[in-house]
Design a protein around this motif. Sequence first.
Motif, PDB file in Angstrom:
ATOM      1  N   TYR A   1       0.759  -1.203  -0.011  1.00 19.74           N
ATOM      2  CA  TYR A   1      -0.179  -0.091  -0.122  1.00 19.74           C
ATOM      3  C   TYR A   1       0.730   1.396   0.035  1.00 19.74           C
TER       4      TYR A   1
ATOM      5  N   TRP B   1      -4.607   4.697   2.820  1.00 18.84           N
ATOM      6  CA  TRP B   1      -3.654   3.849   2.138  1.00 18.84           C
ATOM      7  C   TRP B   1      -4.479   3.340   0.662  1.00 18.84           C
TER       8      TRP B   1
ATOM      9  N   ASP C   1       0.962   5.034   1.854  1.00 16.38           N
ATOM     10  CA  ASP C   1       0.187   5.846   2.715  1.00 16.38           C
ATOM     11  C   ASP C   1       0.502   7.456   2.117  1.00 16.38           C
TER      12      ASP C   1
END
Length: 101
Positions: free
Chosen positions: A35, A93, A37
């Motif tokens: 992911y 995310w 952020d």
Amino acid sequence: MVDLILSRHASEKIKLRRLRMELINQVLNSPEHIYFDVVTRLYVAIRKVEFHDEKIPLVVIYRTEDDSYYIATVYPCKEFKEEVDRKVKKGRWIKVGVREK
């Protein structure tokens, strides 16, 4: 093996949690999920690893720097699905990768 640069926070948490560097390398070399952020501008790699006689998700928060990984923090997360769902739902995310099965 890629060079790892540890933040002071990451270094403290790794020692406190008695994590082995091989586990961090496992997550970075073959994550099950990746992911981004959007708040910290760091990547989040997650992979289940063998830790204290159980298989649990290990989360590594990082960014790449030339031929190295800068590690902001590392933590085992038994409820990782709930954490991921919450952060994706809030838009914090964004999924950028997943290991092919």
